[in-house]
Design an enzyme around this catalytic site. Structure first.
Site: not given
Length: 321
Positions: A260, A21, A100-101, A125, A211
């Protein structure tokens, strides 16, 4: 007579990396869609799974920047480009990784999660992340020029000394670049502390603070969603963000995905892991070139090639040939 020096290039050892993202762009993959039918076909498949016109969402900036749409849109863009790349590459990658994503794109490309499940999962999510911080003033900031340990210490000091502050290191992106995340009180306190050292801290325009501890409620709910989804064996190993290594079991992969959400992305360690495995070409598979730029700043840089535009894809194909 002395023999001629060996000028042969080393054999390519490729890893494909998927952005997260923040890399979204209005109309992303539109240029590629004019040349490769896989792009629109992939978005149509994603739209069917989501129950929304994801291609149209990518043309609407307000919708695209809503987290619950940003995440499936980025995943669709990455998988669409990966499907194009598969028709161009003669050598398959040794590893996948995603920031991440982007880890969901990597797991989808490796066959761990079906595309339809992945689209629905990242949509969920995004909703969970947004719901976790309703009514909370949140922020993220990029800290430049400080060692990782120093940024961690500043976050700890802010949490200890500033009333109601919640802040922590969210992304260890490259040496000298760490993103912090939390509520506004905590992040602003860290920004002040960084500036007092003479270094830079830049506030980021984000809709949710990824996060960090604020994501723990979302993390718990995500675990319940993950438990319902079938995970298969990876065809290509995925280095995950949580510990910067490969998880081999479905249980381990799901646990890493769950953690995560509220724990930092160890991207520098992931890049070092790839360097240690003798990877010499990175292919950034998705929107933009954020990860390719980060690759230049690692302790052991690896040549990285973005693929989100025809001219960039052509350059990669030339390199690979």
């Amino acid at each position: 007579m002395a023999s001629a020096p060996d000028t042969a290039l080393p054999a390519p050892r490729i890893a494909v990396i998927f952005p997260g993202q923040g890399s979204q762009a209005l109309g992303m993959t539109a240029e590629l869609s004019e040349l490769y039918p896989q792009i629109k076909e992939t978005f149509a498949e994603a739209s069917q799974a989501l129950g929304e016109d994801l291609w149209a969402i990518c043309q609407d900036e307000d919708l695209l920047n809503q987290t619950q749409y940003t995440q499936p849109a980025l995943l669709a863009a990455s998988i669409a480009i990966w499907r194009v790349l598969q028709t161009k590459m003669t050598e398959m990658p040794y590893y996948f990784a995603g920031h991440s994503l982007g880890e969901y794109s990597a797991l989808c490309a490796s066959g761990v999660i079906s595309f339809a499940d992945a689209i629905q999962l990242v949509h969920k999510r995004g909703q969970l992340m947004q719901d976790a911080v309703v009514g909370i003033d949140t922020a993220m900031a990029a800290v430049l020029g400080l060692e990782d340990s120093r940024v961690v210490t500043l976050c700890e000091q802010a949490t200890e000394h500033v009333e109601e502050a919640i802040v922590g290191a969210a992304n260890f992106n490259s040496p000298g670049q760490v993103v912090v995340s939390g509520n506004a009180a905590g992040v602003n306190a860290v920004i002040d502390k960084v500036q007092n050292t003479g270094k830079k801290a830049i506030a980021l325009k984000v809709s949710v603070p990824s996060h960090c501890a604020l994501m723990q409620p979302a993390s718990q709910a995500l675990a319940e969603a993950l438990a319902k989804i079938k995970f298969d064996q990876a065809t290509i190993p995925v280095i995950q963000n949580r510990h910067a290594h490969v998880e081999s079991s479905a249980v381990g992969i799901k646990q890493a995905l769950t953690e995560q959400l509220s724990e930092p992305v160890l991207w520098s360690k992931t890049m070092q892991e790839l360097a240690d495995k003798q990877i010499n070409i990175l292919i950034e598979c998705g929107s933009g070139n954020v990860l390719s730029n980060l690759a230049k700043r690692q302790a052991h840089p690896i040549a990285s090639y973005p693929t989100d535009k025809p001219v960039r894809l052509d350059k990669l194909i030339e390199v690979l040939s």
